[in-house]
Design an enzyme around this catalytic site. Structure first.
Site, PDB file in Angstrom:
ATOM      1  N   ASP A   1      -9.542   0.631  -4.790  1.00  0.00           N
ATOM      2  CA  ASP A   1     -10.484   1.034  -3.726  1.00  0.00           C
ATOM      3  C   ASP A   1     -11.883   1.282  -4.280  1.00  0.00           C
ATOM      4  OD1 ASP A   1      -8.332   1.093  -2.018  1.00  0.00           O
ATOM      5  OD2 ASP A   1      -8.963   2.961  -1.061  1.00  0.00           O
TER       6      ASP A   1
ATOM      7  N   ASN B   1       0.879  -1.163   0.000  1.00  0.00           N
ATOM      8  CA  ASN B   1       0.000   0.000   0.000  1.00  0.00           C
ATOM      9  C   ASN B   1       0.919   1.216   0.000  1.00  0.00           C
ATOM     10  OD1 ASN B   1      -1.779   2.039   0.435  1.00  0.00           O
ATOM     11  ND2 ASN B   1      -2.669   1.190   2.312  1.00  0.00           N
TER      12      ASN B   1
ATOM     13  N   HIS C   1     -16.841   1.569   7.746  1.00  0.00           N
ATOM     14  CA  HIS C   1     -15.375   1.586   7.859  1.00  0.00           C
ATOM     15  C   HIS C   1     -15.004   2.886   8.569  1.00  0.00           C
ATOM     16  CE1 HIS C   1     -11.177   0.934   6.252  1.00  0.00           C
ATOM     17  NE2 HIS C   1     -11.139   2.206   6.601  1.00  0.00           N
ATOM     18  N   LEU C   2     -14.610   2.765   9.847  1.00  0.00           N
ATOM     19  CA  LEU C   2     -14.362   3.955  10.657  1.00  0.00           C
ATOM     20  C   LEU C   2     -12.893   4.003  11.068  1.00  0.00           C
ATOM     21  CD1 LEU C   2     -17.504   3.599  12.990  1.00  0.00           C
ATOM     22  CD2 LEU C   2     -17.376   4.777  10.773  1.00  0.00           C
TER      23      LEU C   2
HETATM   24  P1  ADP Z   1      -6.280   4.778   8.878  1.00  0.00           P
HETATM   25  O1  ADP Z   1      -7.450   5.339   8.131  1.00  0.00           O
HETATM   26  O2  ADP Z   1      -5.188   5.778   9.092  1.00  0.00           O
HETATM   27  O3  ADP Z   1      -5.817   3.427   8.398  1.00  0.00           O
HETATM   28  P2  ADP Z   1      -7.120   3.318  11.268  1.00  0.00           P
HETATM   29  O4  ADP Z   1      -8.061   2.359  10.644  1.00  0.00           O
HETATM   30  O5  ADP Z   1      -5.826   2.815  11.797  1.00  0.00           O
HETATM   31  O6  ADP Z   1      -6.870   4.584  10.343  1.00  0.00           O
HETATM   32  O7  ADP Z   1      -7.923   4.045  12.463  1.00  0.00           O
HETATM   33  C1  ADP Z   1      -7.380   5.101  13.175  1.00  0.00           C
HETATM   34  C2  ADP Z   1      -8.379   5.577  14.202  1.00  0.00           C
HETATM   35  O8  ADP Z   1      -8.690   4.499  15.099  1.00  0.00           O
HETATM   36  C3  ADP Z   1      -7.868   6.718  15.070  1.00  0.00           C
HETATM   37  O9  ADP Z   1      -8.883   7.696  15.207  1.00  0.00           O
HETATM   38  C4  ADP Z   1      -7.613   6.045  16.388  1.00  0.00           C
HETATM   39  O10 ADP Z   1      -7.759   6.928  17.457  1.00  0.00           O
HETATM   40  C5  ADP Z   1      -8.715   5.018  16.408  1.00  0.00           C
HETATM   41  N1  ADP Z   1      -8.461   4.005  17.445  1.00  0.00           N
HETATM   42  C6  ADP Z   1      -7.463   3.103  17.501  1.00  0.00           C
HETATM   43  N2  ADP Z   1      -7.532   2.392  18.660  1.00  0.00           N
HETATM   44  C7  ADP Z   1      -8.603   2.869  19.345  1.00  0.00           C
HETATM   45  C8  ADP Z   1      -9.207   2.565  20.613  1.00  0.00           C
HETATM   46  N3  ADP Z   1      -8.717   1.621  21.406  1.00  0.00           N
HETATM   47  N4  ADP Z   1     -10.304   3.281  20.983  1.00  0.00           N
HETATM   48  C9  ADP Z   1     -10.804   4.248  20.201  1.00  0.00           C
HETATM   49  N5  ADP Z   1     -10.283   4.585  18.995  1.00  0.00           N
HETATM   50  C10 ADP Z   1      -9.197   3.908  18.568  1.00  0.00           C
END
Ligand code: ADP
Length: 341
Positions: free
Chosen positions: A120, A7, A180-181
């Site tokens: 994507d 990626n 997807h969050l």
């Molecule tokens: P990206 O889009 O950069 O790949 P990710 O899928 O890694 O992002 O998600 C990042 C988000 O997940 C951030 O907002 C981070 O704070 C949140 N996150 C990671 N672990 C936790 C947790 N234990 N509780 C709440 N939010 C979390």
């Protein structure tokens, strides 16, 4: 089969070496802020590849952000595919050129194996025209391809398949909403296994509130801001992509930090959290109406997988739709899928 997956993003490179038969990850890593390095993505990727036994690699998979309306599925890369990806640069000027660089370097380092582009946008090519068209003059669609493309397709497709496996029913019989969050966030309505609507649009800016992106806003705000502040279109675009969303509301884009501050009584963090979950709830309602019947609601990516609070708040008050979260089952994070209802 040994597959190297890359990626090659706008600022970072993530990679894994996988045994595709067992799904086992043999090696993985991440290089950050590569755009600031001398030599940029090319050098960083060459270094990553030099640390692997390149001769053992049997295929390379590349994440490509924007495939326009050209690609409905993953494809083996050839000159025509490279040209077609190049033509989509205008839609994703930060991502597609970086993705292509990854392809070019990998082709040089592993010339003997197939290179596969995974888009994507591909999963969302099944959207019907009433969902992908915008209500703007038709000639802008025809001449400039202004339409909804949607993103995070590989993620939405993957979790839809996982949900089907867990509830032991064929994917093509299921209606799903997947959320997807992550730092970027999107919702997708899946009908009988196919994406029929999704919240990101022509670009990833539309839809849910994200870490630094505004998601849906009144488009007139853009012109109003330009007039009121004197900022140019690039500056306004940058504000909406990089300084808005959770960060814009409360100053932080990391959900962990926001949850902590909200708990301590920080009113801005509380508002950011509430707005984030409220927007998700609106999309669940909209997609429920579009689907007519819902078999599963799926949460994924960093926040979706690891934040019981966001899952609970987003689903609160949806009992009348049959969405009832079990607080005990929900109070968990894991590296595999689990049920929370
Ligand atoms: P990206 O889009 O950069 O790949 P990710 O899928 O890694 O992002 O998600 C990042 C988000 O997940 C951030 O907002 C981070 O704070 C949140 N996150 C990671 N672990 C936790 C947790 N234990 N509780 C709440 N939010 C979390």
């Amino acid at each position: 089969m040994r597959v190297f997956v890359i990626n090659c993003g706008s600022s970072s490179i993530r990679y894994q070496l996988l045994d595709s038969d067992s799904g086992r990850v043999l090696q993985k890593g991440k290089a950050e802020r590569v755009h600031e390095l001398e030599g940029g993505h090319g050098e960083a990727l060459k270094e990553i590849l030099s640390g692997l036994d390149a001769s053992s690699i049997e295929a390379v998979g590349h994440r490509v952000v924007h495939g326009g309306d050209q690609f409905f599925d993953s494809v083996i890369v050839d000159d025509q595919v490279i040209d077609a990806i190049h033509r989509c640069d205008v839609y994703a000027p930060l991502h597609n050129p970086a993705n292509l660089l990854g392809i070019e370097v990998a082709m040089q380092s592993t010339p003997q194996v197939p290179q596969v582009a995974v888009f994507d946008t591909a999963f969302h090519q099944s959207l019907p025209d009433h969902a992908f068209r915008y209500a703007i003059p038709q000639n802008l669609y025809q001449a400039h391809h202004v339409r909804r493309y949607g993103f995070h397709g590989t993620s939405h497709h993957y979790v839809a398949k996982q949900a089907a496996r867990i509830i032991a029913r064929p994917l093509n019989s299921l209606n799903l909403i997947s959320l997807h969050l992550g730092n970027g966030a999107s919702a997708t309505a899946v009908k009988e296994g196919k994406s029929i609507d999704t919240s990101m649009g022509m670009t990833p800016l539309e839809g849910l509130i994200m870490g630094t992106r505004s998601g849906d806003i009144d488009p007139a705000i853009v012109f109003y801001l330009a007039r009121q502040t004197g900022l140019g279109r690039d500056a306004v675009e940058s504000i909406l992509n990089k300084d808005s969303g959770l960060k814009g509301i409360c100053g932080f884009n990391d959900m962990r930090e926001i949850e902590m501050r909200a708990m301590e009584g920080d009113a801005r963090a509380q508002l950011a959290f509430e707005m984030f979950c409220y927007r998700i709830r609106k999309y669940i309602g909209a997609y429920y109406a579009v689907l007519g019947r819902l078999d599963a609601l799926i949460f994924t990516a960093g926040i979706g997988e690891k934040s019981p609070l966001v899952r609970e708040r987003s689903c609160r008050g949806l009992t009348h739709l049959g969405i009832i979260i079990d607080p005990q089952k929900n109070d968990r994070t894991a590296n595999e899928a689990f049920e929370i209802q």
